[in-house]
Design a protein around this motif. Structure first.
Motif, PDB file in Angstrom:
ATOM      1  N   GLY A  24     -18.640 -43.591 -17.079  1.00  0.00           N
ATOM      2  CA  GLY A  24     -19.780 -43.403 -17.967  1.00  0.00           C
ATOM      3  C   GLY A  24     -19.463 -43.095 -19.401  1.00  0.00           C
ATOM      4  O   GLY A  24     -20.368 -42.955 -20.224  1.00  0.00           O
ATOM      5  N   PHE A  65     -22.893 -41.726  -9.221  1.00  0.00           N
ATOM      6  CA  PHE A  65     -24.220 -41.823  -9.849  1.00  0.00           C
ATOM      7  C   PHE A  65     -25.332 -42.026  -8.825  1.00  0.00           C
ATOM      8  O   PHE A  65     -26.414 -42.489  -9.194  1.00  0.00           O
ATOM      9  CB  PHE A  65     -24.241 -43.005 -10.835  1.00  0.00           C
ATOM     10  CG  PHE A  65     -23.383 -42.795 -12.054  1.00  0.00           C
ATOM     11  CD1 PHE A  65     -23.817 -42.003 -13.104  1.00  0.00           C
ATOM     12  CD2 PHE A  65     -22.139 -43.396 -12.155  1.00  0.00           C
ATOM     13  CE1 PHE A  65     -23.031 -41.808 -14.227  1.00  0.00           C
ATOM     14  CE2 PHE A  65     -21.341 -43.213 -13.279  1.00  0.00           C
ATOM     15  CZ  PHE A  65     -21.801 -42.419 -14.322  1.00  0.00           C
ATOM     16  N   ARG A  68     -29.222 -42.460  -9.314  1.00  0.00           N
ATOM     17  CA  ARG A  68     -29.578 -42.334 -10.730  1.00  0.00           C
ATOM     18  C   ARG A  68     -29.397 -43.687 -11.418  1.00  0.00           C
ATOM     19  O   ARG A  68     -28.396 -43.931 -12.089  1.00  0.00           O
ATOM     20  CB  ARG A  68     -28.725 -41.244 -11.395  1.00  0.00           C
ATOM     21  CG  ARG A  68     -29.129 -39.844 -10.959  1.00  0.00           C
ATOM     22  CD  ARG A  68     -28.178 -38.787 -11.473  1.00  0.00           C
ATOM     23  NE  ARG A  68     -26.932 -38.749 -10.699  1.00  0.00           N
ATOM     24  CZ  ARG A  68     -25.984 -37.836 -10.875  1.00  0.00           C
ATOM     25  NH1 ARG A  68     -26.127 -36.891 -11.790  1.00  0.00           N
ATOM     26  NH2 ARG A  68     -24.886 -37.861 -10.138  1.00  0.00           N
ATOM     27  N   TRP A  69     -30.343 -44.575 -11.197  1.00  0.00           N
ATOM     28  CA  TRP A  69     -30.311 -45.880 -11.837  1.00  0.00           C
ATOM     29  C   TRP A  69     -31.726 -46.414 -11.952  1.00  0.00           C
ATOM     30  O   TRP A  69     -32.655 -45.933 -11.302  1.00  0.00           O
ATOM     31  CB  TRP A  69     -29.422 -46.843 -11.061  1.00  0.00           C
ATOM     32  CG  TRP A  69     -29.602 -46.838  -9.574  1.00  0.00           C
ATOM     33  CD1 TRP A  69     -30.688 -47.280  -8.870  1.00  0.00           C
ATOM     34  CD2 TRP A  69     -28.666 -46.367  -8.587  1.00  0.00           C
ATOM     35  NE1 TRP A  69     -30.503 -47.125  -7.528  1.00  0.00           N
ATOM     36  CE2 TRP A  69     -29.266 -46.575  -7.317  1.00  0.00           C
ATOM     37  CE3 TRP A  69     -27.377 -45.830  -8.652  1.00  0.00           C
ATOM     38  CZ2 TRP A  69     -28.627 -46.242  -6.126  1.00  0.00           C
ATOM     39  CZ3 TRP A  69     -26.750 -45.493  -7.469  1.00  0.00           C
ATOM     40  CH2 TRP A  69     -27.364 -45.694  -6.234  1.00  0.00           C
ATOM     41  N   THR A 165     -27.270 -40.582 -18.104  1.00  0.00           N
ATOM     42  CA  THR A 165     -26.804 -40.752 -16.732  1.00  0.00           C
ATOM     43  C   THR A 165     -27.525 -41.916 -16.054  1.00  0.00           C
ATOM     44  O   THR A 165     -26.920 -42.669 -15.287  1.00  0.00           O
ATOM     45  CB  THR A 165     -27.021 -39.458 -15.924  1.00  0.00           C
ATOM     46  OG1 THR A 165     -26.412 -38.363 -16.612  1.00  0.00           O
ATOM     47  CG2 THR A 165     -26.397 -39.576 -14.542  1.00  0.00           C
ATOM     48  N   GLY A 169     -25.580 -45.111 -14.624  1.00  0.00           N
ATOM     49  CA  GLY A 169     -25.788 -45.422 -13.209  1.00  0.00           C
ATOM     50  C   GLY A 169     -26.289 -46.842 -13.014  1.00  0.00           C
ATOM     51  O   GLY A 169     -25.872 -47.540 -12.086  1.00  0.00           O
ATOM     52  N   PHE A 215     -16.557 -39.463 -15.935  1.00  0.00           N
ATOM     53  CA  PHE A 215     -17.794 -38.752 -15.599  1.00  0.00           C
ATOM     54  C   PHE A 215     -17.779 -37.343 -16.176  1.00  0.00           C
ATOM     55  O   PHE A 215     -18.803 -36.845 -16.663  1.00  0.00           O
ATOM     56  CB  PHE A 215     -17.969 -38.692 -14.075  1.00  0.00           C
ATOM     57  CG  PHE A 215     -19.297 -38.135 -13.636  1.00  0.00           C
ATOM     58  CD1 PHE A 215     -20.461 -38.867 -13.832  1.00  0.00           C
ATOM     59  CD2 PHE A 215     -19.384 -36.897 -13.039  1.00  0.00           C
ATOM     60  CE1 PHE A 215     -21.686 -38.358 -13.435  1.00  0.00           C
ATOM     61  CE2 PHE A 215     -20.598 -36.379 -12.633  1.00  0.00           C
ATOM     62  CZ  PHE A 215     -21.759 -37.112 -12.828  1.00  0.00           C
TER      63      PHE A 215
END
Length: 252
Positions: A24, A65, A68-69, A165, A169, A215
């Protein structure tokens, strides 16, 4: 298996850079990995060695992740990327890496310069089926040969100004699907051999290390800085790709 020490001097930081990006932090720095390994081998071989490592990184990134997308974006860009992957496979023998480098370089430079030279803060864009379809297809195409799908998909996702995030993700899921979809095409093209696979296996333990490091850096950095870094890396990536591709096409 490759035993040249100079290869590993280039390959170890290349793999770690990819891991940090998938974790990330400054996603476009991953674009440096194939050129770095290309100092000691042909770009196509470098991309082949990296692919199993990238797929492993993708699995770690999905776990990192998890949940979280952006599903609305993924429903648009994943099918488009698969179309781009098929197009790249069909054109593999006549579309050179240099042509792809110049194309991505021009996209990255024009996008970042437009953002920086525009007066005032541009409003956040929403999910778009046509923009996502176009940039998703281009990302799938450019990812196939030299794993360079980051700049095109960032052109689509960055203007949405998602929470950091959620952005990373979404990118993680996108490239997990794209990278795994490339495996049967690489096999059909005869890219995998024992030497490449064993070399990838040796480098594999670096995958989770790079992702965890990326991360951790993502969590320690504020959102505005993350976006600014993405734009800076995107611009530098564009310069690098345009230079490399132009030099090859010009025969310098």
């Amino acid at each position: 298996m490759i035993t040249d020490p100079f290869f590993y001097l280039c390959a170890i930081p290349a793999v770690l850079l990819y891991g940090i990006a998938k974790g990330g932090f400054g996603g476009n720095i991953a674009i440096l990995s194939v050129p770095l390994m290309s100092l000691v081998m042909p770009p196509q071989q470098a991309a082949t060695i990296l692919l199993p490592i990238l797929c492993t990184m993708d699995l770690v990134a999905l776990r990192t992740f998890r949940g979280r997308w952006s599903k609305p974006n993924l429903r648009i860009i994943i099918p488009a990327a698969l179309v781009g992957t098929v197009l790249a496979w069909l054109s593999f023998h006549w579309m050179s890496d240099a042509h792809i480098q110049v194309m991505i370089g021009l996209i990255a430079l024009s996008f970042t310069l437009n953002i920086w030279l525009r007066r005032g803060e541009p409003p956040a864009r929403g999910v778009s089926r046509w923009r996502g379809g176009i940039w998703g297809t281009i990302a799938g195409f450019t990812s196939f040969g030299i794993h360079a799908g980051g700049p095109p998909i960032n052109v689509y996702l960055l203007p949405q100004k998602m929470e950091k995030t959620l952005l990373m993700g979404t990118i993680a899921v996108f490239f997990a699907v794209v990278n795994f979809s490339k495996i049967p095409f690489y096999i059909q093209l005869g890219q995998f051999d024992t030497s490449n696979l064993l070399t990838a296996l040796v480098l594999l333990p670096l995958a989770p290390i790079g992702i965890r490091l990326g991360f951790w850096m993502l969590q320690k950095t504020n959102q505005e800085l993350i976006y600014q870094l993405c734009y800076v890396f995107l611009f530098l990536t564009g310069c690098k790709l345009l230079y490399d591709g132009g030099r090859t096409l010009m025969g310098w």
